[in-house]
Design an enzyme around this catalytic site. Structure first.
Site, PDB file in Angstrom:
ATOM      1  N   LYS A 189       0.844  -1.209   0.000  1.00  0.00           N
ATOM      2  CA  LYS A 189       0.000   0.000   0.000  1.00  0.00           C
ATOM      3  C   LYS A 189       0.872   1.249   0.000  1.00  0.00           C
ATOM      4  O   LYS A 189       1.749   1.405   0.844  1.00  0.00           O
ATOM      5  CB  LYS A 189      -0.888   0.033   1.249  1.00  0.00           C
ATOM      6  CG  LYS A 189      -1.789   1.263   1.297  1.00  0.00           C
ATOM      7  CD  LYS A 189      -2.496   1.416   2.621  1.00  0.00           C
ATOM      8  CE  LYS A 189      -1.971   2.550   3.465  1.00  0.00           C
ATOM      9  NZ  LYS A 189      -1.959   3.878   2.842  1.00  0.00           N
ATOM     10  N   GLU A 265       9.964   0.512  10.601  1.00  0.00           N
ATOM     11  CA  GLU A 265      10.970   1.580  10.488  1.00  0.00           C
ATOM     12  C   GLU A 265      10.229   2.867  10.812  1.00  0.00           C
ATOM     13  O   GLU A 265       9.359   3.299  10.057  1.00  0.00           O
ATOM     14  CB  GLU A 265      11.546   1.587   9.060  1.00  0.00           C
ATOM     15  CG  GLU A 265      12.882   2.292   8.986  1.00  0.00           C
ATOM     16  CD  GLU A 265      12.729   3.762   8.687  1.00  0.00           C
ATOM     17  OE1 GLU A 265      12.759   4.548   9.651  1.00  0.00           O
ATOM     18  OE2 GLU A 265      12.573   4.112   7.518  1.00  0.00           O
ATOM     19  N   CYS A 299      13.017  10.580   8.212  1.00  0.00           N
ATOM     20  CA  CYS A 299      12.991   9.907   9.517  1.00  0.00           C
ATOM     21  C   CYS A 299      14.316  10.063  10.253  1.00  0.00           C
ATOM     22  O   CYS A 299      14.348  10.126  11.472  1.00  0.00           O
ATOM     23  CB  CYS A 299      12.621   8.437   9.343  1.00  0.00           C
ATOM     24  SG  CYS A 299      13.628   7.628   8.115  1.00  0.00           S
ATOM     25  N   GLU A 395       9.192  14.731  17.536  1.00  0.00           N
ATOM     26  CA  GLU A 395       9.627  14.633  16.143  1.00  0.00           C
ATOM     27  C   GLU A 395       8.783  15.619  15.343  1.00  0.00           C
ATOM     28  O   GLU A 395       7.561  15.522  15.320  1.00  0.00           O
ATOM     29  CB  GLU A 395       9.422  13.217  15.584  1.00  0.00           C
ATOM     30  CG  GLU A 395       9.937  13.112  14.158  1.00  0.00           C
ATOM     31  CD  GLU A 395       9.689  11.764  13.491  1.00  0.00           C
ATOM     32  OE1 GLU A 395       8.614  11.175  13.705  1.00  0.00           O
ATOM     33  OE2 GLU A 395      10.562  11.310  12.736  1.00  0.00           O
TER      34      GLU A 395
HETATM   35  P1  NAP Z   1       1.673   7.494   9.214  1.00  0.00           P
HETATM   36  O1  NAP Z   1       0.279   7.800   9.627  1.00  0.00           O
HETATM   37  O2  NAP Z   1       2.493   6.668  10.101  1.00  0.00           O
HETATM   38  O3  NAP Z   1       1.571   6.859   7.748  1.00  0.00           O
HETATM   39  C1  NAP Z   1       2.484   5.943   7.194  1.00  0.00           C
HETATM   40  C2  NAP Z   1       1.728   4.881   6.420  1.00  0.00           C
HETATM   41  O4  NAP Z   1       0.901   4.123   7.311  1.00  0.00           O
HETATM   42  C3  NAP Z   1       0.781   5.440   5.370  1.00  0.00           C
HETATM   43  O5  NAP Z   1       0.759   4.565   4.255  1.00  0.00           O
HETATM   44  C4  NAP Z   1      -0.536   5.443   6.097  1.00  0.00           C
HETATM   45  O6  NAP Z   1      -1.642   5.426   5.253  1.00  0.00           O
HETATM   46  C5  NAP Z   1      -0.445   4.152   6.872  1.00  0.00           C
HETATM   47  N1  NAP Z   1      -1.341   4.095   8.022  1.00  0.00           N
HETATM   48  C6  NAP Z   1      -1.862   5.114   8.762  1.00  0.00           C
HETATM   49  N2  NAP Z   1      -2.639   4.647   9.740  1.00  0.00           N
HETATM   50  C7  NAP Z   1      -2.646   3.304   9.638  1.00  0.00           C
HETATM   51  C8  NAP Z   1      -3.272   2.244  10.372  1.00  0.00           C
HETATM   52  N3  NAP Z   1      -4.052   2.485  11.429  1.00  0.00           N
HETATM   53  N4  NAP Z   1      -3.042   0.963   9.978  1.00  0.00           N
HETATM   54  C9  NAP Z   1      -2.244   0.693   8.936  1.00  0.00           C
HETATM   55  N5  NAP Z   1      -1.638   1.648   8.195  1.00  0.00           N
HETATM   56  C10 NAP Z   1      -1.821   2.940   8.548  1.00  0.00           C
HETATM   57  O7  NAP Z   1       2.427   8.832   8.927  1.00  0.00           O
HETATM   58  P2  NAP Z   1       1.791  10.214   8.455  1.00  0.00           P
HETATM   59  O8  NAP Z   1       0.489  10.503   9.109  1.00  0.00           O
HETATM   60  O9  NAP Z   1       1.778  10.240   7.011  1.00  0.00           O
HETATM   61  O10 NAP Z   1       2.829  11.213   9.090  1.00  0.00           O
HETATM   62  C11 NAP Z   1       2.734  11.499  10.476  1.00  0.00           C
HETATM   63  C12 NAP Z   1       4.076  11.471  11.115  1.00  0.00           C
HETATM   64  O11 NAP Z   1       4.710  10.205  10.906  1.00  0.00           O
HETATM   65  C13 NAP Z   1       5.086  12.438  10.536  1.00  0.00           C
HETATM   66  O12 NAP Z   1       4.905  13.725  11.007  1.00  0.00           O
HETATM   67  C14 NAP Z   1       6.352  11.803  10.964  1.00  0.00           C
HETATM   68  O13 NAP Z   1       6.630  12.123  12.283  1.00  0.00           O
HETATM   69  C15 NAP Z   1       6.089  10.336  10.839  1.00  0.00           C
HETATM   70  N6  NAP Z   1       6.587   9.748   9.572  1.00  0.00           N
HETATM   71  C16 NAP Z   1       7.702   9.030   9.629  1.00  0.00           C
HETATM   72  C17 NAP Z   1       8.208   8.474   8.469  1.00  0.00           C
HETATM   73  C18 NAP Z   1       9.455   7.667   8.456  1.00  0.00           C
HETATM   74  O14 NAP Z   1      10.079   7.527   7.405  1.00  0.00           O
HETATM   75  N7  NAP Z   1       9.854   7.073   9.555  1.00  0.00           N
HETATM   76  C19 NAP Z   1       7.551   8.673   7.263  1.00  0.00           C
HETATM   77  C20 NAP Z   1       6.369   9.399   7.245  1.00  0.00           C
HETATM   78  C21 NAP Z   1       5.904   9.936   8.429  1.00  0.00           C
HETATM   79  P3  NAP Z   1      -2.325   6.783   4.722  1.00  0.00           P
HETATM   80  O15 NAP Z   1      -1.369   7.900   4.917  1.00  0.00           O
HETATM   81  O16 NAP Z   1      -2.574   6.499   3.308  1.00  0.00           O
HETATM   82  O17 NAP Z   1      -3.575   6.954   5.488  1.00  0.00           O
END
Ligand code: NAP
Ligand code: MG
Length: 496
Positions: A189, A265, A299, A395
């Site tokens: 996904k 990760e 990250c 973060e």
């Molecule tokens: P996120 O919510 O953790 O999203 C990452 C992935 O997980 C997306 O594909 C998202 O889908 C999916 N996801 C969200 N909720 C889920 C659930 N309950 N079950 C399964 N999959 C789920 O990250 P974000 O909201 O985009 O960003 C929020 C924060 O995450 C950022 O501010 C940052 O701190 C952190 N982040 C970290 C990384 C990293 O590389 N470690 C990357 C991105 C973000 P959808 O987005 O399509 O809903």
């Protein structure tokens, strides 16, 4: 399910290409049964196109396709898997300008960064794991004359993969290449903010000649599609990159469904430490790039800088001047380094943390959030005097650095490690003793010495503490995608 035709998209650089918009299941692009998702160009704010989105029922169909392909792919000659992965690398290389432009439009990152970092990394990832496909092996055990024992590394079968929006195609490559090299089949996904390069990559999977069902790709919301993957009873492993918050939920869902293997990760608040004996100019440059690269949406961003007291004031001045030089603008302008943040939600989140930090008494050294270009731009920002309870200790996932001085090596080790995160760390010094001691002391999955950031397929990548479980890249990821089977045979030594 009938096959959906691709949509012709004109990119901001004048190039036109065919963008698949469907779910990629069984090597066909098909309609999804959840509400379509509009994907947005964060620089213009305009909708690029609408993507089909997967419901839980669509994930069942994708998993069934993968299940059907599972044995055939596992038993495909390793050299044949290698050839297909090399073919993928060739196709990505052929289309690198298009894919970089897609990610630049969908995510807002500078095209030059997308082309020279994300795409170069994706190509080398496919080549590296093509090379691994026929080098996966177990061990033999000496059990005496009456017994023979050996181990094999076997794939898990159907793997679910969930990727974020910050390096859309690079994270796609990091998931797809090792999983397929090890003989797994996948349902991946993409993030709802950046689904385009994932679907484009799917078209290359078909063109390369992978058998139907081996690699399936979907767009969808985390709360529906992501949950369907994490809870699925036929998915035996889930690999996730994203926030620590969602990572925790993934682990819980895996535990409560079928105890699927989990690799995570997650986030970080990585320390970047400058000793007084470091190459000063290089350290200033590296600290700036360590936090501002990709708009801070990294990250491993070096978001906490610690500078040894004798050079602290001079360093602040130099960093302030360097920050003022960060070139913001249209992601397709070749001189642009800094683009918009990925979405309005991320922008609001970062601005709220900045405002909270100011209220809590932090001092603005450079920037301060508001950007002259407006829209989703945030000024590269440096804060000093940040207290332990400040919102800036979270973060931020934006171009916001927190900087403070330190006096002794013991002090900086203690503050650098005083966090629940442990993804990465960096330090600058000309002393080999200091460098090696710090490499031992820092509680982080990666320590960069006299440089910061960058990943290579050869180098294992992952977090200590709440920054993750498991490793990507290197030979470490082979263990994440294979399980050990033990075979033990009783010998009768030709006795009748
Ligand atoms: P996120 O919510 O953790 O999203 C990452 C992935 O997980 C997306 O594909 C998202 O889908 C999916 N996801 C969200 N909720 C889920 C659930 N309950 N079950 C399964 N999959 C789920 O990250 P974000 O909201 O985009 O960003 C929020 C924060 O995450 C950022 O501010 C940052 O701190 C952190 N982040 C970290 C990384 C990293 O590389 N470690 C990357 C991105 C973000 P959808 O987005 O399509 O809903
Ligand atoms: Mg987008």
């Amino acid at each position: 399910m009938s096959t959906l035709a691709a949509t012709q998209i004109s990119l901001p650089n004048g190039k036109t290409y065919a963008q698949p918009t469907g779910l990629f299941i069984n090597n066909e692009f098909v309609a999804g049964s959840d509400a379509k998702i509009d994907t947005i160009d964060p620089y213009t704010g305009k909708v690029i196109c609408a993507m089909e989105a997967a419901s839980a029922a669509d994930i069942d169909v994708a998993v069934a396709a993968a299940e059907k392909a599972k044995r055939g792919w596992r038993d495909t000659l390793p050299a044949q898997r290698a050839a297909l992965l090399n073919k993928m690398a060739d196709l990505i290389e052929r289309d690198a300008d298009i894919i970089a432009a897609i990610d630049s439009t969908d995510n807002g990152k500078a095209f030059t960064m997308a082309r020279h970092v994300d795409l170069v990394g994706a190509i080398s990832c496919f080549r590296f794991y093509a090379g691994y496909a026929d080098k996966i092996h177990g061990q033999t055990m000496e059990l005496g004359r009456d017994m023979h024992g050996y181990t094999k590394r076997e794939p898990y079968g159907v793997c679910g993969q969930i990727i974020p929006w910050n390096f859309p195609f690079l994270m796609w490559a990091w998931k797809v290449a090792p999983a397929l090299a090890t003989g797994n089949v996948i349902v991946l996904k993409s993030a709802e903010q950046t689904p385009l390069s994932c679907a484009y990559g799917a078209s290359l999977i078909k063109e390369a000649g992978f058998p139907p069902g081996v690699a399936n790709f979907v767009t969808g919301l985390g709360k529906t599609t992501g949950v369907a993957i994490a809870t699925h009873m036929k998915i035996r492993k889930v690999a996730f990159t994203g926030s620590t918050l969602v990572g925790r939920q993934i682990m819980k869902m895996a535990a409560e469904s079928n105890l699927k293997k989990v690799s995570l990760e997650l986030g970080g608040k990585s320390p970047h430490i400058i000793f007084a004996d470091a190459d000063f100019d290089k350290a200033v440059e590296t600290v700036a790039n360590g936090i501002y690269f990709n708009q801070g949406q990294v990250c491993v961003a070096g978001s906490r800088a610690f500078v040894e007291a004798p050079i602290y004031d001079k360093f602040l001045e130099a960093l302030k001047a360097r920050t003022a030089q960060v070139k913001s603008g249209n992601p397709f302008d070749p001189t642009t380094y800094h683009g918009p943040q990925v979405s309005a939600i991320q922008c609001e989140r970062i601005n709220a943390l900045i405002e909270g930090g100011v209220k809590a008494g932090a001092k603005v050294v450079a920037g301060g959030g508001k950007h002259e270009l407006g829209g989703l731009f945030i000024s590269p920002t440096v804060f000093s005097d940040v207290t332990g309870t400040s919102p800036l200790q979270n973060e931020i996932f934006g171009p916001v650095l927190v900087i403070s001085p330190f006096k002794t090596i013991e002090e900086v080790v203690a503050i650098a490690n005083d966090t629940e995160y442990g993804l990465a760390s960096g330090l600058h010094t000309s002393s080999i003793d200091t460098a090696l001691r710090m490499a031992d002391e820092l509680e982080a999955g990666t320590v960069w010495i006299n440089h910061y950031g960058g990943a290579s397929p050869q180098l294992p990548f992952g977090g200590y503490k709440q920054s993750g479980i498991g490793r990507e890249n290197g030979d470490a990821v082979i263990g994440e995608y294979t399980q050990i089977k033990t075979v033990s045979i009783a010998r009768n030594n030709n006795k009748k």
